[in-house]
Design a protein around this motif. Structure first.
Motif, short mmCIF file in Angstrom:
data_model
loop_
_atom_site.label_atom_id
_atom_site.label_comp_id
_atom_site.label_asym_id
_atom_site.label_seq_id
_atom_site.Cartn_x
_atom_site.Cartn_y
_atom_site.Cartn_z
N ALA A 5 -78.21 -17.24 16.89
CA ALA A 5 -78.40 -18.34 15.94
C ALA A 5 -77.94 -19.65 16.55
O ALA A 5 -76.96 -19.69 17.31
N SER A 6 -78.62 -20.72 16.21
CA SER A 6 -78.25 -22.05 16.68
C SER A 6 -78.71 -23.10 15.69
O SER A 6 -79.47 -22.79 14.76
N GLY A 7 -78.25 -24.33 15.90
CA GLY A 7 -78.71 -25.44 15.08
C GLY A 7 -77.73 -25.96 14.07
O GLY A 7 -78.01 -26.94 13.39
N GLY A 8 -76.58 -25.32 13.95
CA GLY A 8 -75.59 -25.79 13.01
C GLY A 8 -74.97 -27.10 13.46
O GLY A 8 -75.18 -27.55 14.58
N GLY A 9 -74.21 -27.70 12.56
CA GLY A 9 -73.55 -28.95 12.90
C GLY A 9 -73.00 -29.63 11.68
O GLY A 9 -72.94 -29.04 10.60
N LEU A 10 -72.61 -30.88 11.88
CA LEU A 10 -72.05 -31.70 10.80
C LEU A 10 -73.12 -32.66 10.31
O LEU A 10 -73.76 -33.35 11.11
N VAL A 11 -73.31 -32.71 8.99
CA VAL A 11 -74.33 -33.57 8.41
C VAL A 11 -73.79 -34.12 7.09
O VAL A 11 -72.97 -33.47 6.43
N GLN A 12 -74.24 -35.30 6.74
CA GLN A 12 -73.84 -35.88 5.46
C GLN A 12 -74.64 -35.27 4.32
O GLN A 12 -75.77 -34.79 4.52
N ALA A 13 -74.08 -35.31 3.16
CA ALA A 13 -74.77 -34.82 1.97
C ALA A 13 -76.11 -35.54 1.84
O ALA A 13 -76.20 -36.75 2.04
N GLY A 14 -77.14 -34.76 1.51
CA GLY A 14 -78.48 -35.31 1.41
C GLY A 14 -79.28 -35.19 2.70
O GLY A 14 -80.50 -35.42 2.70
N GLY A 15 -78.61 -34.84 3.77
CA GLY A 15 -79.26 -34.72 5.06
C GLY A 15 -79.94 -33.38 5.26
O GLY A 15 -79.99 -32.54 4.35
N SER A 16 -80.44 -33.19 6.47
CA SER A 16 -81.20 -31.98 6.81
C SER A 16 -80.73 -31.39 8.13
O SER A 16 -80.23 -32.10 9.00
N LEU A 17 -80.90 -30.10 8.24
CA LEU A 17 -80.68 -29.38 9.49
C LEU A 17 -81.71 -28.26 9.57
O LEU A 17 -82.17 -27.75 8.55
N ARG A 18 -82.04 -27.86 10.80
CA ARG A 18 -82.89 -26.70 10.98
C ARG A 18 -82.16 -25.69 11.86
O ARG A 18 -81.80 -26.01 13.01
N LEU A 19 -81.97 -24.53 11.31
CA LEU A 19 -81.35 -23.44 12.06
C LEU A 19 -82.44 -22.59 12.70
O LEU A 19 -83.53 -22.42 12.13
N SER A 20 -82.13 -22.05 13.87
CA SER A 20 -83.04 -21.15 14.56
C SER A 20 -82.30 -19.86 14.89
O SER A 20 -81.09 -19.87 15.07
N CYS A 21 -83.05 -18.79 14.97
CA CYS A 21 -82.46 -17.51 15.36
C CYS A 21 -83.47 -16.80 16.26
O CYS A 21 -84.54 -16.40 15.80
N ALA A 22 -83.11 -16.68 17.52
CA ALA A 22 -83.97 -16.03 18.49
C ALA A 22 -83.56 -14.56 18.63
O ALA A 22 -82.39 -14.26 18.84
N TYR A 77 -86.59 -19.31 11.42
CA TYR A 77 -86.02 -20.63 11.19
C TYR A 77 -85.54 -20.76 9.75
O TYR A 77 -86.03 -20.08 8.84
N LEU A 78 -84.60 -21.68 9.56
CA LEU A 78 -84.19 -22.05 8.21
C LEU A 78 -84.11 -23.58 8.17
O LEU A 78 -83.19 -24.17 8.76
N GLN A 79 -85.08 -24.18 7.53
CA GLN A 79 -85.08 -25.63 7.34
C GLN A 79 -84.27 -25.93 6.08
O GLN A 79 -84.61 -25.43 5.00
N MET A 80 -83.24 -26.71 6.22
CA MET A 80 -82.35 -27.02 5.11
C MET A 80 -82.42 -28.51 4.81
O MET A 80 -82.04 -29.33 5.67
N ASN A 81 -82.90 -28.85 3.64
CA ASN A 81 -83.01 -30.24 3.20
C ASN A 81 -82.10 -30.48 2.00
O ASN A 81 -81.64 -29.53 1.35
N SER A 82 -81.86 -31.73 1.72
CA SER A 82 -81.03 -32.13 0.57
C SER A 82 -79.72 -31.34 0.55
O SER A 82 -79.31 -30.79 -0.48
#
Length: 120
Positions: A5-22, A77-82
């Motif tokens: 798994a990859s793609g984690g991190g620090l984001v502000q509320a309301g932001g987006s991240l996309r996680l991947s898992c190979a 993938y996991l696209q995370m919005n809001s």
């Protein structure tokens, strides 16, 4: 079998991240792929899963998160919005051979987790 798994991190509320898992070492297209998360001091909980049909989501993320898979790349993938502060957790991908539910105990293989931190 390995799930990375990859793609984690620090984001502000309301932001987006996309996680991947190979995934490797398994017939990826035959497996249900899921995402789970574990917040500090809490039990691991189901987030989303996908097999060949319609994806399924926990109520807490429905409408904000989207799970998808690319069988040619053996990746989910996991696209995370809001994003909200309560989404802060370690996110794990998992694979299940003969199961399409939401119980973590039924998933055969697990990745190492990636940390998502949402600041308010």
């Amino acid at each position: 079998v390995q799930l990375q798994a990859s793609g984690g991190g620090l984001v502000q509320a309301g932001g987006s991240l996309r996680l991947s898992c190979a995934a490797s070492g398994l017939t990826f297209s035959s497996y249900t792929m899921g995402w789970f998360r574990q917040a500090p001091g809490k039990e691991r909980e189901f987030v989303a899963r996908i097999r060949s049909g319609s994806p399924y989501y926990a109520d807490s993320v429905k409408g904000r998160f989207t799970i998808s898979r690319d069988n040619a790349k053996n990746t989910v993938y996991l696209q995370m919005n809001s994003l909200k502060p309560e989404d802060t957790a370690v996110y794990y991908c998992a694979a299940a051979a003969y199961y399409s539910g939401t119980y973590s105990s039924a998933f055969n293989y697990w990745g190492q987790g990636t940390l998502v931190t949402v600041s308010s």
